[in-house]
Every structure is written in structure tokens, then in C-alpha cells.
Design a protein around this motif. Structure first.
Motif, short mmCIF file in Angstrom:
data_model
loop_
_atom_site.label_atom_id
_atom_site.label_comp_id
_atom_site.label_asym_id
_atom_site.label_seq_id
_atom_site.Cartn_x
_atom_site.Cartn_y
_atom_site.Cartn_z
N HIS A 73 0.80 -1.24 0.00
CA HIS A 73 0.00 0.00 0.00
C HIS A 73 0.83 1.29 0.00
O HIS A 73 0.39 2.30 0.55
CB HIS A 73 -0.99 0.03 1.16
CG HIS A 73 -2.00 -1.06 1.10
ND1 HIS A 73 -3.05 -1.04 0.23
CD2 HIS A 73 -2.12 -2.21 1.80
CE1 HIS A 73 -3.77 -2.14 0.39
NE2 HIS A 73 -3.22 -2.86 1.33
N PHE A 74 1.98 1.26 -0.64
CA PHE A 74 2.72 2.50 -0.88
C PHE A 74 2.28 3.01 -2.24
O PHE A 74 2.31 2.26 -3.22
CB PHE A 74 4.24 2.26 -0.84
CG PHE A 74 4.75 1.76 0.47
CD1 PHE A 74 4.48 2.45 1.65
CD2 PHE A 74 5.49 0.60 0.56
CE1 PHE A 74 4.94 1.99 2.88
CE2 PHE A 74 5.95 0.13 1.77
CZ PHE A 74 5.68 0.82 2.93
N PRO A 75 1.87 4.26 -2.35
CA PRO A 75 1.24 4.74 -3.59
C PRO A 75 2.19 4.92 -4.78
O PRO A 75 1.72 5.19 -5.88
CB PRO A 75 0.63 6.08 -3.18
CG PRO A 75 1.48 6.54 -2.05
CD PRO A 75 1.90 5.29 -1.32
N PHE A 76 3.48 4.76 -4.57
CA PHE A 76 4.44 4.96 -5.66
C PHE A 76 4.58 3.68 -6.47
O PHE A 76 5.61 2.99 -6.44
CB PHE A 76 5.77 5.46 -5.11
CG PHE A 76 5.59 6.71 -4.30
CD1 PHE A 76 5.30 7.92 -4.92
CD2 PHE A 76 5.64 6.66 -2.92
CE1 PHE A 76 5.09 9.06 -4.18
CE2 PHE A 76 5.43 7.81 -2.16
CZ PHE A 76 5.15 9.01 -2.79
N THR A 77 3.55 3.35 -7.18
CA THR A 77 3.43 2.16 -8.00
C THR A 77 2.52 2.51 -9.16
O THR A 77 1.64 3.35 -9.03
CB THR A 77 2.89 0.98 -7.16
OG1 THR A 77 2.69 -0.16 -7.99
CG2 THR A 77 1.58 1.33 -6.46
N GLY A 78 2.78 1.92 -10.31
CA GLY A 78 1.98 2.32 -11.46
C GLY A 78 2.01 1.33 -12.60
O GLY A 78 2.48 0.20 -12.47
N ILE A 79 1.53 1.80 -13.72
CA ILE A 79 1.42 1.03 -14.95
C ILE A 79 2.42 1.62 -15.94
O ILE A 79 2.40 2.82 -16.19
CB ILE A 79 -0.02 1.14 -15.53
CG1 ILE A 79 -1.04 0.63 -14.50
CG2 ILE A 79 -0.13 0.40 -16.86
CD1 ILE A 79 -2.44 1.15 -14.72
N SER A 80 3.28 0.78 -16.48
CA SER A 80 4.28 1.24 -17.46
C SER A 80 3.99 0.60 -18.81
O SER A 80 3.85 -0.62 -18.91
CB SER A 80 5.69 0.85 -17.02
OG SER A 80 6.04 1.51 -15.83
N ILE A 81 3.90 1.44 -19.82
CA ILE A 81 3.66 0.98 -21.20
C ILE A 81 4.67 1.67 -22.10
O ILE A 81 4.77 2.90 -22.10
CB ILE A 81 2.22 1.33 -21.67
CG1 ILE A 81 1.17 0.73 -20.72
CG2 ILE A 81 2.01 0.84 -23.11
CD1 ILE A 81 -0.25 1.16 -21.03
N GLY A 82 5.39 0.89 -22.88
CA GLY A 82 6.36 1.46 -23.81
C GLY A 82 6.22 0.82 -25.18
O GLY A 82 5.64 -0.25 -25.32
N LEU A 83 6.75 1.50 -26.18
CA LEU A 83 6.77 0.99 -27.54
C LEU A 83 8.17 1.17 -28.10
O LEU A 83 8.73 2.27 -28.05
CB LEU A 83 5.76 1.73 -28.42
CG LEU A 83 5.77 1.36 -29.91
CD1 LEU A 83 5.36 -0.11 -30.13
CD2 LEU A 83 4.85 2.29 -30.70
N ALA A 84 8.72 0.08 -28.61
CA ALA A 84 10.02 0.12 -29.29
C ALA A 84 9.81 -0.20 -30.77
O ALA A 84 9.04 -1.09 -31.11
CB ALA A 84 10.98 -0.89 -28.68
#
Length: 139
Positions: free
Chosen positions: A111-122
Motif C-alpha cells: 500500500h505504498f502509492p508509488f506504484t503504477g502502470i508502465s507501457i512502452g513501444l520500441a
């Protein structure tokens, strides 16, 4: 590749990250579809308890890849969770979407809010688009 094409890819990545944001928040707060421990289910990846995968990881990755396949059927896809199951995956010159559905899983689980969704395109083995969305902070 044109600036318009890149903007289209970026817009798609942003829209998808925001689309799965509510599921991310449900998992983070253990509510909705991830309310019970069975629905959340955290387990060690390849026996490493410090590197866990949750049902939220799997759901978000599956949802993002499903949407991307509809929009870009000829692109390639690499996901942290699916790649962990399959082993090494080579990045080719083909457009390749790279996704970490819950980037910062240990923060997520605790429950630490510094987490997310990472999306990249190469494309041509070079990163051309990158999006990091932190749903808990809405940033």
C-alpha cells in the motif's frame, strides 16, 4: 515515422493506462473484483518471494494486450508477467509494446502509492513511446 504516428501511439498508451486504472485501484485497496484474498492472490515469481505477481498484474497485462492487439494486430508484445513464464524474449525491429502492468509490485502489495502502470513501444529496437501512470496518485 511521422510525428502524427508517434502521437497516435502515445495517445493509445495513455488511454489504455487510464482505462485499467480503476482495476489497479481496486487491487491496491483490495475491493471490487479483487476484494477477497483469493481474488488478489500474490505469489513469488519463479520461487522469488521478493518478486511477486498478483491477479491484478495478470488482469491488467491481459487487458492492455487484448486492446493493443485489436488496434495493432501486426505488432509484437512483451509483458513482464507473460515473459516471466516464457523466458527470454528478443526485441526485433518490429513495433513491440512492452508492458509492466504493476510497476513496483512490492509497493503495491504494501500500500505504498508509488506504484503504477508502465507501457512502452520500441520500433527498430529503439524506444519511441513511454507512459508511466500512477493511478493511486492520478499522475
Amino acid at each position: 515515422m511521422s510525428a502524427d504516428e508517434l502521437k497516435g501511439y502515445l495517445d493509445t498508451a495513455i488511454a489504455l493506462a487510464r482505462e485499467v486504472g480503476p482495476a489497479f485501484k481496486d487491487g491496491f485497496w483490495r475491493k471490487g473484483q479483487f476484494a477477497s484474498a483469493d481474488d488478489f492472490a500474490s505469489e513469488g515469481k519463479q520461487g522469488n518471494e521478493a518478486d511477486c505477481v498478483t491477479a491484478v498484474d495478470c488482469y491488467i497485462e491481459k487487458t492492455i494486450f487484448s486492446r493493443l492487439r485489436e488496434i495493432y494486430p501486426h505488432h509484437k508484445f512483451i509483458g513482464e508477467e507473460t515473459t516471466a513464464e516464457c523466458g527470454d524474449v528478443a526485441i526485433t525491429n518490429d513495433p513491440t509494446w512492452i508492458v509492466d502492468p504493476v510497476d513496483g509490485t512490492n509497493n503495491f502489495v504494501h500500500h505504498f502509492p508509488f506504484t503504477g502502470i508502465s507501457i512502452g513501444l520500441a520500433i527498430n529496437k529503439e524506444p519511441v513511446v513511454g507512459v508511466i501512470y500512477l493511478p493511486i496518485l492520478d499522475e
